[in-house]
Scaffold this active site. Structure first.
Site, PDB file in Angstrom:
ATOM      1  N   GLU A  78     141.335   2.589  -0.313  1.00  0.00           N
ATOM      2  CA  GLU A  78     141.528   1.136  -0.405  1.00  0.00           C
ATOM      3  C   GLU A  78     143.005   0.770  -0.550  1.00  0.00           C
ATOM      4  OE1 GLU A  78     137.300   0.207  -2.748  1.00  0.00           O
ATOM      5  OE2 GLU A  78     139.094   0.756  -3.874  1.00  0.00           O
TER       6      GLU A  78
ATOM      7  N   THR B  49     136.617  -2.675  -2.225  1.00  0.00           N
ATOM      8  CA  THR B  49     135.475  -2.907  -1.347  1.00  0.00           C
ATOM      9  C   THR B  49     134.262  -3.317  -2.171  1.00  0.00           C
ATOM     10  OG1 THR B  49     134.889  -0.572  -1.455  1.00  0.00           O
ATOM     11  CG2 THR B  49     136.292  -1.265   0.381  1.00  0.00           C
TER      12      THR B  49
ATOM     13  N   LYS C  44     128.979  -7.231  -4.746  1.00  0.00           N
ATOM     14  CA  LYS C  44     128.560  -6.193  -5.697  1.00  0.00           C
ATOM     15  C   LYS C  44     129.563  -5.056  -5.692  1.00  0.00           C
ATOM     16  CE  LYS C  44     124.671  -3.049  -6.541  1.00  0.00           C
ATOM     17  NZ  LYS C  44     125.294  -1.773  -6.142  1.00  0.00           N
ATOM     18  N   ASP C  45     130.168  -4.791  -6.858  1.00  0.00           N
ATOM     19  CA  ASP C  45     131.142  -3.695  -6.935  1.00  0.00           C
ATOM     20  C   ASP C  45     130.918  -2.857  -8.191  1.00  0.00           C
ATOM     21  OD1 ASP C  45     132.300  -4.954  -9.129  1.00  0.00           O
ATOM     22  OD2 ASP C  45     134.347  -4.880  -8.312  1.00  0.00           O
ATOM     23  N   MET C  46     131.875  -1.967  -8.482  1.00  0.00           N
ATOM     24  CA  MET C  46     131.731  -1.081  -9.638  1.00  0.00           C
ATOM     25  C   MET C  46     132.890  -1.174 -10.627  1.00  0.00           C
ATOM     26  SD  MET C  46     130.177   2.284  -7.668  1.00  0.00           S
ATOM     27  CE  MET C  46     130.117   3.264  -9.158  1.00  0.00           C
ATOM     28  N   GLU C  47     133.806  -2.118 -10.419  1.00  0.00           N
ATOM     29  CA  GLU C  47     134.978  -2.216 -11.315  1.00  0.00           C
ATOM     30  C   GLU C  47     135.310  -3.627 -11.781  1.00  0.00           C
ATOM     31  OE1 GLU C  47     135.387  -0.857  -8.159  1.00  0.00           O
ATOM     32  OE2 GLU C  47     135.216   1.268  -8.711  1.00  0.00           O
TER      33      GLU C  47
ATOM     34  N   ASP D 272     129.320  -2.874   2.989  1.00  0.00           N
ATOM     35  CA  ASP D 272     127.874  -2.680   3.207  1.00  0.00           C
ATOM     36  C   ASP D 272     127.106  -3.935   2.826  1.00  0.00           C
ATOM     37  OD1 ASP D 272     128.937  -1.133   0.620  1.00  0.00           O
ATOM     38  OD2 ASP D 272     127.050  -2.105   0.107  1.00  0.00           O
TER      39      ASP D 272
HETATM   40  N1  SAH Z   1     131.615   8.997  -3.238  1.00  0.00           N
HETATM   41  C1  SAH Z   1     132.096   7.729  -2.778  1.00  0.00           C
HETATM   42  C2  SAH Z   1     132.074   6.763  -3.911  1.00  0.00           C
HETATM   43  C3  SAH Z   1     132.360   5.359  -3.561  1.00  0.00           C
HETATM   44  S1  SAH Z   1     131.688   4.314  -4.782  1.00  0.00           S
HETATM   45  C4  SAH Z   1     133.472   7.907  -2.203  1.00  0.00           C
HETATM   46  O1  SAH Z   1     134.375   8.409  -2.900  1.00  0.00           O
HETATM   47  O2  SAH Z   1     133.674   7.570  -1.040  1.00  0.00           O
HETATM   48  C5  SAH Z   1     131.922   2.760  -4.043  1.00  0.00           C
HETATM   49  C6  SAH Z   1     133.208   2.071  -4.304  1.00  0.00           C
HETATM   50  O3  SAH Z   1     133.262   0.946  -3.459  1.00  0.00           O
HETATM   51  C7  SAH Z   1     133.359   1.519  -5.714  1.00  0.00           C
HETATM   52  O4  SAH Z   1     134.692   1.552  -6.114  1.00  0.00           O
HETATM   53  C8  SAH Z   1     132.816   0.083  -5.610  1.00  0.00           C
HETATM   54  O5  SAH Z   1     133.614  -0.864  -6.316  1.00  0.00           O
HETATM   55  C9  SAH Z   1     132.840  -0.252  -4.121  1.00  0.00           C
HETATM   56  N2  SAH Z   1     131.560  -0.629  -3.508  1.00  0.00           N
HETATM   57  C10 SAH Z   1     131.394  -0.794  -2.167  1.00  0.00           C
HETATM   58  N3  SAH Z   1     130.125  -1.147  -1.889  1.00  0.00           N
HETATM   59  C11 SAH Z   1     129.453  -1.211  -3.061  1.00  0.00           C
HETATM   60  C12 SAH Z   1     128.085  -1.515  -3.401  1.00  0.00           C
HETATM   61  N4  SAH Z   1     127.189  -1.830  -2.493  1.00  0.00           N
HETATM   62  N5  SAH Z   1     127.758  -1.473  -4.709  1.00  0.00           N
HETATM   63  C13 SAH Z   1     128.666  -1.146  -5.657  1.00  0.00           C
HETATM   64  N6  SAH Z   1     129.954  -0.847  -5.380  1.00  0.00           N
HETATM   65  C14 SAH Z   1     130.369  -0.870  -4.101  1.00  0.00           C
END
Ligand code: SAH
Length: 234
Positions: free
Chosen positions: A12, A86, A171-174, A197
């Site tokens: 990113e 993302t 929807k994200d993770m941070e 996605d």
């Molecule tokens: N093993 C993978 C992990 C990616 S996790 C790799 O290293 O390629 C996904 C990352 O993208 C997280 O930082 C999150 O913030 C974001 N993300 C993208 N699409 C997401 C979704 N549908 N749900 C949650 N987070 C998502």
């Protein structure tokens, strides 16, 4: 002016780091895993703080994002934090792959804590965002959406019901972890999220995420170029 990006994944941040030719300040956050890249753009200081890696992979998720944001604010004292990355989004809201959104709110979608209203409200977060976010989005022509954060890439039915109940779109993770730390310091926070996605598109999320990551990171870089111009010309 000092602008500080907090970014989870190398993929990113890389297009962006290369575009501005900013350099790593080695060992700046040691022994923490987060990494600092720093340079100057249009007379402003541009910092990019990456969550860092463990066991050879990027530290995605809330814990690393909190550590990175806390360290960034305490050590760099930025005027604004930008959480760029993302996300998943919803086809039913008109989202498309590699489309870039600006956040208009941020909360957690996987903290199911029973108790009174105050307890539930605190768990969900709903932290303040930078007050100039809407003006920026309008001027630069970006859609806005509410960021919701959880600790998993997949989406369980209980996540979806909280997302729907609160109008979540990205929807994200941070995001909410970054927003939580910013709220403690009253540091303005801007969210810039590019769609990898579609959570309601029927595809397997990780496969779709991986397939679109490169494209989404290119549109993310272009959006950030516009945003940096906007912020530094004001
Ligand atoms: N093993 C993978 C992990 C990616 S996790 C790799 O290293 O390629 C996904 C990352 O993208 C997280 O930082 C999150 O913030 C974001 N993300 C993208 N699409 C997401 C979704 N549908 N749900 C949650 N987070 C998502």
């Amino acid at each position: 002016m000092r602008i500080c990006y907090v970014v989870a994944m190398v993929a990113e941040a890389k297009p962006f780091i290369e575009r501005y030719g900013i350099k790593e300040v080695e060992g700046f956050f040691a022994p923490l895993p987060c990494l600092l890249y720093e340079g100057n753009v249009n007379g402003a200081i541009l910092d990019v703080v990456l969550n860092g890696q463990q066991q050879g992979s990027d530290l995605v998720g809330c814990e690393a994002a909190s550590v990175a944001t806390l360290s960034a604010i305490q050590r760099l004292h930025p005027d604004i934090i930008i959480n760029s990355g993302t996300c998943g989004a919803f086809r039913s809201n008109g989202a498309e792959i590699a489309e870039v959104y600006i956040g208009n709110g941020v909360m957690f979608h996987d903290r199911r804590v029973p108790g009174d209203d105050a307890w539930g409200t605190q768990s969900l977060g709903n932290y303040p965002i930078w007050e100039g976010s809407a003006q920026l989005a309008q001027t630069l022509g970006f859609k806005m959406g509410k960021v919701t954060t959880g600790s998993s890439l997949d989406m369980q039915p209980c996540d979806l019901s909280i997302i729907q109940e609160h109008g979540g779109e990205l929807k994200d993770m941070e995001g909410a972890a970054v927003g939580f730390v910013c709220s403690l310091f009253k540091t303005p926070i801007l969210y810039v999220k590019s769609v990898t996605d579609l959570c309601d598109g029927g595809a397997e999320t990780f496969e779709e995420f991986s397939r679109n990551l490169h494209h989404a990171c290119e549109t993310l870089k272009k959006a950030n170029e516009q945003i940096i111009e906007y912020l530094t010309q004001r």
